[in-house]
Every structure is written in C-alpha cells, then in structure tokens.
Design an enzyme around this catalytic site. Structure first.
Site, PDB file in Angstrom:
ATOM      1  N   ALA A 118       0.726  -1.095  -0.291  1.00 43.62           N
ATOM      2  CA  ALA A 118       0.121  -0.090  -0.207  1.00 43.62           C
ATOM      3  C   ALA A 118       0.854   1.789  -0.179  1.00 43.62           C
ATOM      4  CB  ALA A 118      -1.178  -0.355   1.290  1.00 43.62           C
ATOM      5  N   GLY A 167      -0.692  -4.723   0.661  1.00 37.75           N
ATOM      6  CA  GLY A 167      -1.959  -5.256  -0.471  1.00 37.75           C
ATOM      7  C   GLY A 167      -1.685  -6.151  -1.399  1.00 37.75           C
ATOM      8  N   GLU A 183       3.548  -6.071   7.736  1.00 41.24           N
ATOM      9  CA  GLU A 183       2.870  -5.000   7.899  1.00 41.24           C
ATOM     10  C   GLU A 183       3.351  -5.156   9.659  1.00 41.24           C
ATOM     11  OE1 GLU A 183      -0.237  -5.341   4.735  1.00 41.24           O
ATOM     12  OE2 GLU A 183       0.730  -6.645   5.880  1.00 41.24           O
TER      13      GLU A 183
END
Length: 260
Positions: A66, A112, A135
């Site tokens: 992302a 993502g 993440e």
C-alpha cells in the site's frame, strides 16, 4: 473507461487488468483501489468477458504494498475506515466476483499486493516473485483481509510465522505452501495464465459463477457451504447452459454454452 493508474484490455474473452504505477512499484493508493473496483466491475458486467487476469506493470512488482504516505498520519477511526472501505470496494469484491479472477504475480507481492493476489480466485507466479505481509514491521497488521485469507490458503502456523516475522517467501516456497497454483518463467507468466483461462472458457460461465458462490460460502461465518451448494446446484437446472451441456453430452458433441 479511462484510467490513470491501471490499464484494462479485453481480448478473446480475457480481460487483463494491469496496475501501472511502475515508479511506485505499483503500490496501491486510494485512487488505484477505486480504479481497480471500476475496472473489475466493468469486466464482470461485460458478457463477452469470461476470465479476468490481474497483474502489475514491469518486471519488478505485482504490487509492492500500500502507499504508506497516504495513511501514515491517520487516527484510529480513519485507519478502521480505510480497511473497511478497501475490503468492501476491492478485496472482498474481487473474491466474490462471478467472473473467474487469476492473479498473475510477476514480482514483489507484499502487504496489500499479496492481499489482492489472495483475493483472486487463484494465483500463478513467475519464478522471480516474492511474497509476504510485512505490516508488523511498520507497527500495524494486514488490513485488507491478509490475516484471514493467508491462514485459509497456507494454514494457521505458516500464516502466523509469515506475519510475525514480516518475511518474504519466494515463488517455489509459495508453491510448496499452496499459496500459488503454478510457477512459471517470467516471460511465460501471462501466456500460461491465458492458457488456463482458455480451459476455463470452454465451460459454462453460469456454472462457474455458481461454483464460486458455493466455494466461498464454506469460508464465511454464518453460512452453511453444503446448503449453498445444494441451492446453487438446483438453480443450475433452470439455465440454458445446463440444457446445452447435457444435450451436448448425450449427443456426443462439444457444448456451445450461451452463458445464460
């Protein structure tokens, strides 16, 4: 429809959607998620589109994650809203699409990016691909379905390890884990996916959509997958595709499915 961050082209029943932000390693931002939603919607509504391929531009990345710059300063409520809207608009939307979606993973599929690949109905990777959910190295967790879909695909223990270590696995390890169905040489990735798409297109698109619904039901809370299968099986009997398929079988000829 014209897009800024993606390319969409349909040929011979296959819609190829390419995330086209090579300078950002095809990172997902809000605009790109919106464009992907529109492109998938358009392809799914087109009766001539039988299979959708999703891939990234260039040789380095499918989607490298992302776009962190968009949400680095978000509050709790803004973060929750980002995940909820993203899941509804793209990731869950793709997973439940009635048109088969194949992810052609051509490079880094991180965060993502891996979550988008996992939302596809299945995945094919180039031998240069690397996958992971990093993440926790940023102080956050996967927010686009990663904590749910990765265990479903590779098992709880492997998913826990991948998420906790924030590490990457290569294409062959992803194949061993069951995260991808096939691994090809980079130059053969799209032709190989198109070959699989060709096999899919020989069959009833109506029946395939029903099968997607039934399979997904088994992974949804509050749904009885067997009951959904029974219902979808029964509904197939009222389709033109069923009549054509059974007639062709009895007449010992190849079926020509109308898609209705």
């Amino acid at each position: 429809m014209s897009y800024t961050n993606i390319l969409s082209e349909t040929q011979n029943g296959i819609c190829t959607i390419t995330i086209n932000r090579p300078k950002k390693l095809n990172a997902l931002n809000i605009e790109t998620i919106d464009e992907l939603h529109n492109a998938f919607s358009e392809a799914d509504e087109d009766p001539l589109t039988k299979v959708i391929l999703i891939t990234g531009s260039g040789e380095k990345a499918f989607v490298a994650g992302a776009d962190i710059s968009e949400f680095a300063d978000f509050s709790v409520s803004e973060g929750s809203d980002l995940a909820a809207k993203g899941q509804a608009k793209l990731f869950d939307f793709v997973a439940n699409l009635s048109t088969p979606v194949i992810a052609a993973v051509n490079g880094f599929a991180l965060g993502g990016g891996l979550e988008l690949a996992m939302a596809a109905h299945f995945r094919v990777a180039s031998d240069t691909a690397k996958m992971g959910l990093p993440e926790v190295s940023l102080g956050v967790i996967p927010g686009y379905g990663g904590t749910q879909r990765l265990p479903q695909l590779v098992g709880k223990g492997r998913a826990m390890e991948m998420i906790m270590t924030a590490g990457m696995i290569d294409a062959n390890q992803a194949l061993q884990y069951g995260l991808v169905n096939h691994v090809t040489e980079a130059e053969e990735l799209l032709p190989f996916c198109e070959k699989i798409a060709g096999k899919i297109m020989r069959n009833s698109s109506v029946a395939i959509a029903a099968a997607i619904t039934a399979i997904n039901a088994g992974y949804q809370d509050g749904e009885d997958g067997f009951e959904v299968e029974i219902a979808q099986f029964g509904e197939c009997f009222d389709t033109e595709d069923f009549k054509e398929g059974t007639t062709a079988f009895l007449e010992k000829r190849k079926a020509d499915f109308p898609g209705r």
